[in-house]
Structures are given as C-alpha cells and as structure tokens.
Design a protein around this motif. Structure first.
Motif, short mmCIF file in Angstrom:
data_model
loop_
_atom_site.label_atom_id
_atom_site.label_comp_id
_atom_site.label_asym_id
_atom_site.label_seq_id
_atom_site.Cartn_x
_atom_site.Cartn_y
_atom_site.Cartn_z
N ASP A 1 -16.24 -19.50 10.47
CA ASP A 1 -15.05 -19.42 9.61
C ASP A 1 -15.18 -18.31 8.57
O ASP A 1 -14.17 -17.75 8.13
CB ASP A 1 -14.82 -20.75 8.91
CG ASP A 1 -14.33 -21.83 9.86
OD1 ASP A 1 -13.91 -21.46 10.98
OD2 ASP A 1 -14.37 -23.01 9.50
N ALA A 2 -16.41 -18.01 8.18
CA ALA A 2 -16.62 -16.95 7.20
C ALA A 2 -16.24 -15.59 7.79
O ALA A 2 -15.66 -14.74 7.10
CB ALA A 2 -18.08 -16.93 6.74
N ALA B 1 -12.18 -11.22 8.29
CA ALA B 1 -11.20 -10.48 9.07
C ALA B 1 -9.82 -10.55 8.42
O ALA B 1 -9.11 -9.54 8.32
CB ALA B 1 -11.14 -11.03 10.50
N ARG B 2 -9.44 -11.74 7.96
CA ARG B 2 -8.13 -11.89 7.31
C ARG B 2 -8.06 -11.11 6.01
O ARG B 2 -7.04 -10.49 5.69
CB ARG B 2 -7.84 -13.37 7.06
CG ARG B 2 -7.54 -14.17 8.34
CD ARG B 2 -7.00 -15.55 8.01
NE ARG B 2 -7.99 -16.36 7.30
CZ ARG B 2 -8.85 -17.17 7.91
NH1 ARG B 2 -8.88 -17.24 9.23
NH2 ARG B 2 -9.70 -17.90 7.21
N GLU B 3 -9.15 -11.12 5.24
CA GLU B 3 -9.18 -10.37 3.98
C GLU B 3 -9.05 -8.87 4.24
O GLU B 3 -8.34 -8.16 3.53
CB GLU B 3 -10.50 -10.65 3.25
CG GLU B 3 -10.63 -12.07 2.71
CD GLU B 3 -10.09 -12.18 1.29
OE1 GLU B 3 -9.92 -11.13 0.65
OE2 GLU B 3 -9.86 -13.31 0.85
N GLU C 1 -1.00 -4.95 3.07
CA GLU C 1 -0.33 -4.61 1.81
C GLU C 1 0.05 -3.13 1.78
O GLU C 1 1.16 -2.77 1.36
CB GLU C 1 -1.25 -4.93 0.63
CG GLU C 1 -0.62 -4.66 -0.72
CD GLU C 1 -1.53 -5.04 -1.87
OE1 GLU C 1 -1.11 -4.87 -3.03
OE2 GLU C 1 -2.66 -5.51 -1.61
N ARG C 2 -0.85 -2.30 2.27
CA ARG C 2 -0.58 -0.85 2.28
C ARG C 2 0.51 -0.51 3.30
O ARG C 2 1.42 0.29 3.01
CB ARG C 2 -1.87 -0.10 2.60
CG ARG C 2 -1.72 1.40 2.62
CD ARG C 2 -3.07 2.08 2.36
NE ARG C 2 -4.10 1.61 3.25
CZ ARG C 2 -4.32 2.12 4.48
NH1 ARG C 2 -3.54 3.09 4.93
NH2 ARG C 2 -5.31 1.67 5.24
N TYR C 3 0.44 -1.11 4.49
CA TYR C 3 1.43 -0.84 5.52
C TYR C 3 2.81 -1.40 5.12
O TYR C 3 3.84 -0.77 5.38
CB TYR C 3 1.02 -1.47 6.85
CG TYR C 3 -0.17 -0.80 7.52
CD1 TYR C 3 -0.77 0.33 6.99
CD2 TYR C 3 -0.68 -1.32 8.70
CE1 TYR C 3 -1.85 0.92 7.60
CE2 TYR C 3 -1.76 -0.73 9.34
CZ TYR C 3 -2.35 0.38 8.79
OH TYR C 3 -3.42 0.97 9.41
N ALA C 4 2.83 -2.58 4.51
CA ALA C 4 4.09 -3.21 4.13
C ALA C 4 4.87 -2.31 3.17
O ALA C 4 6.11 -2.26 3.22
CB ALA C 4 3.83 -4.57 3.49
N ALA C 5 4.17 -1.61 2.31
CA ALA C 5 4.84 -0.70 1.38
C ALA C 5 5.55 0.42 2.14
O ALA C 5 6.64 0.85 1.76
CB ALA C 5 3.83 -0.12 0.39
N ARG C 6 4.92 0.90 3.22
CA ARG C 6 5.55 1.96 4.02
C ARG C 6 6.73 1.41 4.81
O ARG C 6 7.77 2.07 4.94
CB ARG C 6 4.52 2.57 4.97
CG ARG C 6 3.41 3.30 4.24
CD ARG C 6 2.44 3.98 5.18
NE ARG C 6 3.07 5.00 5.99
CZ ARG C 6 2.38 5.89 6.71
NH1 ARG C 6 1.05 5.88 6.69
NH2 ARG C 6 3.00 6.80 7.44
N LEU C 7 6.60 0.19 5.35
CA LEU C 7 7.70 -0.40 6.11
C LEU C 7 8.90 -0.68 5.22
O LEU C 7 10.05 -0.61 5.68
CB LEU C 7 7.23 -1.69 6.80
CG LEU C 7 6.68 -1.56 8.22
CD1 LEU C 7 5.43 -0.67 8.24
CD2 LEU C 7 6.37 -2.91 8.83
N ALA C 8 8.64 -0.98 3.96
CA ALA C 8 9.73 -1.29 3.04
C ALA C 8 10.65 -0.10 2.84
O ALA C 8 11.84 -0.26 2.52
CB ALA C 8 9.17 -1.75 1.70
N THR C 9 10.15 1.11 3.04
CA THR C 9 10.96 2.31 2.81
C THR C 9 12.00 2.53 3.89
O THR C 9 12.91 3.35 3.70
CB THR C 9 10.06 3.56 2.72
OG1 THR C 9 9.41 3.77 3.98
CG2 THR C 9 9.01 3.40 1.63
N GLU D 1 -6.98 -11.30 16.30
CA GLU D 1 -6.03 -12.35 15.93
C GLU D 1 -5.44 -12.08 14.55
O GLU D 1 -4.23 -12.24 14.34
CB GLU D 1 -6.73 -13.71 15.96
CG GLU D 1 -7.19 -14.12 17.36
CD GLU D 1 -8.21 -15.25 17.33
OE1 GLU D 1 -8.46 -15.78 16.21
OE2 GLU D 1 -8.75 -15.60 18.39
N ALA D 2 -6.29 -11.67 13.61
CA ALA D 2 -5.80 -11.39 12.26
C ALA D 2 -4.84 -10.21 12.27
O ALA D 2 -3.85 -10.20 11.53
CB ALA D 2 -6.98 -11.10 11.33
#
Length: 248
Positions: free
Chosen positions: A118-119, A124-126, A133-141, A198-199
């Motif tokens: 699980d660690a 992987a999720r972190e 977060e970085r990609y979402a900012a680009r998609l928001a544009t 998966e992540a």
C-alpha cells in the motif's frame, strides 16, 4: 535529453556513426516510438529523409535490436500485402530510459517489503497528483470541450517525454478518442508495480471528467500504452440532463 542518452549508449555499444548520423538515427527511433507501427515511407515523409537514408537507419536500428518489424495478425498474405511497419523493441525502450531505473525499482521493493504494498501505491498516487495538478492547469485553458482537453493532455504528456498522440476511434455507441503513449519514462518501475499505471489512468479520468479505459501498456509487454476516452458517454449524459430539465 533523449538524444544525448541514445548517442552515449550507441557509442558504448560500438556504434561509430558520425554525430549527424547518430542524431538522425535517434530522430528515427523517437518517431517510431511516438507513431509506431510506422512504415519506412511514412518515416521518410515526416523526417524529410530519402528512402535510402530511412532504410539505412532502420537497418542499423534493427541490427542493434532497437526496433522490430510489426505485422498485424490480420495482414493479408501475398500480393497486396501492406508495407512493413516498425515498432520500438523492448531493448529500444530501455535505451530511452535513464540509468536510475534499477535504483528506483530497488527503493520501491525495499518500501514494499518494509512498509507494505500500500505504501508503493500511495507513493504512485502522490507522484501522479503532482503531475495531475500541473496538467489540470493546462487543460483548464482550453475549456470543457473533451477533444480539446484530450489534445491538451497529449501535449502535456509529450512535453514530459511520453511521446503521446490521440485520434478519434469507433463508431455509433463506441465512439471515443484513443490516447497512445509511445514511451514511458517509468516503464521499468511500472512493470513490477502496476499501481503506477493504475494511478495514471485514474488521473486521466479525473482530468477529463469521464471514466477512461486502459487497453494496453508498455509495462504489460505491448509496444504502446493505449487508453480509450469515451465521448458518447458525455453526449449521453448531456442528453439525459436535457430530458430531465424538460420533464420537470
């Protein structure tokens, strides 16, 4: 970065091509990684190389074990058989990876053994959360249009070395976008720890707002990572909302 690494490995493996030849050969390798299966003719058109030059570089890459011929099982035999296409081999993918892969795998094995699987999944999720977060900012544009967001995601992935492409696929109820990644910088890690794949798929779903389906992965032995992004689900959801609004 990738070109320099490939040239270093080529020299170490006994490839004494000129610097210009090595750079061109690296361009061929990366295009096969991004767009494979791809034919010699297609490579020549995209890279503005003569047929003789493409054949020379492909032959060298085949001899080095970097690329292999790819013939789909449905390919017709005899007259009319399509031109031979090429994909990057496992060794070719290894040549695009960094020398820190083995160390990363060892560290994650240690983490899994001492703390638990699980660690590793949590790590992987972190890791993907930072990219998300970085990609979402680009998609928001580009707004809420799904194809536009998918294309923005492709560009972000390509900028990070994933050699990503996207194209529309399917018909009627199965219409969608097929997102392909010709290179995975963490392939060696993902082969042993699929939680990274998966992540990544979960992050794609959140960023695009639809449930995506991972069809194939480099870590699983395929020549490309393939993710299906449904577009009919979005249309169906919008239609349902419209019906509900008029029926209320």
């Amino acid at each position: 970065m990738f070109i320099a690494e490939h040239e270093t490995r080529a020299a170490r493996d006994g490839d004494h091509s000129s610097p210009l030849e090595s750079r061109t050969r690296s361009r061929v390798l990366h295009m096969v990684s991004a767009d494979g299966p791809i034919t010699a003719a297609e490579l020549g058109r995209h890279l503005h190389l003569t047929p003789a030059a493409v054949r020379r570089h492909l032959d060298a890459l085949v001899d080095q074990g970097m690329v292999v011929a790819h013939e789909p099982s449905s390919a017709p035999r005899g007259r009319g058989r399509p031109a031979r296409a090429y994909v990057v081999s496992e060794a070719g993918h290894r040549s695009l990876e960094t020398d820190y892969d083995a160390l990363a795998v060892e560290v994650l094995r240690y983490l899994a053994e001492r703390v638990g699987p699980d660690a590793v999944a949590g790590f992987a999720r972190e890791r993907l959360a930072v990219l998300e977060e970085r990609y979402a900012a680009r998609l928001a544009t580009v707004g809420s249009d799904l194809p536009a967001r998918a294309q923005a995601l492709v560009q972000a992935l390509s900028d990070d070395g994933f050699a990503a492409t996207a194209r529309p696929v399917g018909a009627s109820a199965l219409t969608g976008i097929q997102l392909c990644q010709g290179h995975c910088p963490v392939q060696s890690v993902a082969e042993e720890f699929p939680s990274f794949c998966e992540a990544e798929a979960d992050a794609f779903s959140r960023m695009l707002g639809v449930h995506v389906q991972r069809l194939a992965t480099l870590a699983g032995g395929n020549h490309v990572c393939t993710t299906f992004i449904p577009t009919t689900a979005v249309v169906r959801t919008q239609t349902d909302h419209t019906k509900e609004r008029f029926s209320s």
